[in-house]
Motif scaffolding. Structure first.
Motif, PDB file in Angstrom:
ATOM      1  N   GLU A   1       7.518  -5.301   2.566  1.00  0.00           N
ATOM      2  CA  GLU A   1       7.299  -4.068   1.776  1.00  0.00           C
ATOM      3  C   GLU A   1       8.627  -3.886   0.761  1.00  0.00           C
TER       4      GLU A   1
ATOM      5  N   ILE B   1      11.626  -3.803   5.258  1.00  0.00           N
ATOM      6  CA  ILE B   1      11.194  -2.835   3.992  1.00  0.00           C
ATOM      7  C   ILE B   1      12.533  -2.459   3.465  1.00  0.00           C
TER       8      ILE B   1
ATOM      9  N   LEU C   1       5.370   3.828   5.101  1.00  0.00           N
ATOM     10  CA  LEU C   1       5.522   2.439   5.321  1.00  0.00           C
ATOM     11  C   LEU C   1       6.072   1.875   6.429  1.00  0.00           C
TER      12      LEU C   1
ATOM     13  N   GLY D   1       4.168  -6.503  -0.325  1.00  0.00           N
ATOM     14  CA  GLY D   1       3.623  -4.951  -0.579  1.00  0.00           C
ATOM     15  C   GLY D   1       4.339  -4.468  -1.551  1.00  0.00           C
TER      16      GLY D   1
ATOM     17  N   HIS E   1       5.266  -1.173  -4.334  1.00  0.00           N
ATOM     18  CA  HIS E   1       5.239   0.423  -4.475  1.00  0.00           C
ATOM     19  C   HIS E   1       6.251   0.583  -5.498  1.00  0.00           C
TER      20      HIS E   1
END
Length: 462
Positions: free
Chosen positions: A383, A356, A430, A413, A415
């Protein structure tokens, strides 16, 4: 060692900055009278004040108490009241690099330059030389994890310095040993064009003292071209593709979760160098440091041991903590090539867990120029949380936000979060057990790692 006459009473505007605080440390160690100012308090001030520096918060003309020189960085505007007062009073004004060049006098100087990796390589060389008990002076753009310091006045007669190309000020130095890790267009807000950016490195190579040594990464086309054009100096290359008699050829890199080893062919021998930080790009930096250390007279075995003990630099894949089975790191990467290299290393360190990344773009000009390249690099994560741009010295540009990058990311992913205070709960939502999260960028994103850890601990205890 004595203080240069111009710096006997030095006033540093922006004394809390990485470069300025390092100069202040060295001046104080040489018993100079040091004063300075900054817009806000800093953790660097504790040590500087303890060593005798007079530091004011807020910048006013009356802060100048008869200095022999006022030291500034490129970030200091002509309208700064202390700079304006110095010029009105006829007090000499020195750029930070000019002050550092004065402190280098009387030393054998090694300067590490390059678009990426110069802080880590400078730090590796410094720690390796310290391990060999050569006590170098050094000035680095980050704090060593071993000592917590970004600069030191040593007694060994060697000065190791990170050479910053961002404003061209590294042309002030005349090293006997120079390293160029790579050359890839950046800082175009100052240099204007990629061609001008490359040209300043050509000029830097011309600053190497006659008969001195230039060390370049032979795997980097632009850095290798510098070596081809070099005149009147010796050249050593390192990398997987080099084949010259005096080159360091990388035969193998083996990664581990916490670092790796790199095996090289050098001067007819095979040498294995342990690297305590992850990523093949870091292994290449270690080879550059090894070559520079050899040129400075350190033994190969001692240098290799020192490189194996290198504990890293603050904000270079710095471990911030663990909450349950989630590890959190912080990294300074702020150029697409750096982001990609670091995420490849992070992927290995993550093992079977997901990666992440919380990324904060740095500078509007860099974001606009490299939005597609940032998106491609960030797609290496599972992510991605993209923050808004940290403008630093630049004013906002219409239409240039973090969304410019987030909208281009494919395969992960994504964001986009423009509100800084909403990033921590989003990141905590997350992550899953076993994940590795890294905050990344050159701005205040570094504050978020501890906050994310605290939020994860709070949720676990709820």
């Amino acid at each position: 060692m004595t203080v240069p006459e111009q710096l006997e009473r030095a006033h540093l505007i922006g004394i809390g900055g990485a470069g300025m605080s390092g100069i202040a440390r060295i001046l104080l160690a040489r018993d100079a009278h040091v004063s300075g100012s900054d817009a806000k308090d800093s953790r660097a001030f504790l040590t500087l004040r303890a060593q005798g520096a007079r530091i004011e918060i807020g910048q006013r003309a009356e802060n100048l108490d008869g200095p022999t020189a006022v030291v500034v960085s490129t970030a200091i505007k002509d309208t700064n009241p202390e700079l304006a007062a110095a010029r009105e009073r006829g007090i000499p004004v020195l750029h930070r690099a000019q002050a550092l060049a004065l402190l280098m006098e009387g030393h054998r100087v090694a300067c590490i330059a390059g678009t990426h990796g110069k802080t880590s390589t400078t730090s590796m060389l410094t720690v390796a030389l310290q391990h060999c008990r050569l006590d170098p002076s050094f000035a680095i753009g980050g704090d060593l994890n071993e000592s917590g310091a970004n600069a030191h006045h040593g007694e060994g007669g060697i000065f190791v310095a990170e050479a910053d190309e961002s404003d061209g000020s590294f042309l002030t130095y005349s090293p006997s040993v120079a390293v160029v890790t790579n050359v890839e267009p950046d800082h175009l807000d100052h240099h204007g064009t990629p061609e001008a950016y490359v040209a300043v490195f050509t000029e830097f190579v011309k600053r190497v003292q006659p008969g001195g040594l230039l060390i370049v990464c032979g795997d980097d086309e632009a850095a290798n071209a510098l070596a081809e054009r070099a005149e009147g100096i010796r050249v050593r290359r390192y990398g997987r593709t080099v084949t010259g008699e005096h080159d360091a050829r990388v035969l193998e890199y083996r990664a581990t979760e916490t670092g790796g080893t790199v095996r090289i062919a050098l001067d007819g021998e095979e040498i294995t160098v342990p690297v305590a930080v992850p990523g093949e790009h870091m292994a290449l930096n270690a080879v550059a440091a090894l070559l520079a250390g050899i040129e400075l007279g350190a033994p190969v075995d001692g240098l290799a041991e020192g490189l194996g003990a290198f504990g890293g630099v603050r904000r270079r894949f710095e471990f911030k903590g663990r909450a349950g089975d989630v590890r959190v790191y912080d990294d300074y990467a702020h150029h697409p090539t750096e982001v990609a290299a670091q995420l490849r290393a992070v992927r290995h360190a993550a093992g079977t867990g997901r990666v992440i990344v919380v990324f904060q773009p740095h500078l509007y000009s860099r974001t606009k120029t490299f939005a597609a390249e940032f998106a491609e690099a960030l797609a290496l994560a599972d992510e991605v949380v993209v923050l808004d741009v940290y403008g630093a010295r630049e004013q906002p540009q219409p239409g240039v936000t973090g969304a410019l990058i987030a909208d281009r990311i494919a395969g992960a992913g994504v964001h986009y979060e423009s509100a800084f205070d909403r990033v921590v709960p989003l990141a905590a939502d997350l992550v899953k057990p076993g994940d590795l999260l890294v905050t990344m960028g050159a701005g205040d994103v570094t504050q978020l790692g501890p906050e994310i850890l605290a939020e994860l601990d709070r949720r676990a205890g709820a």
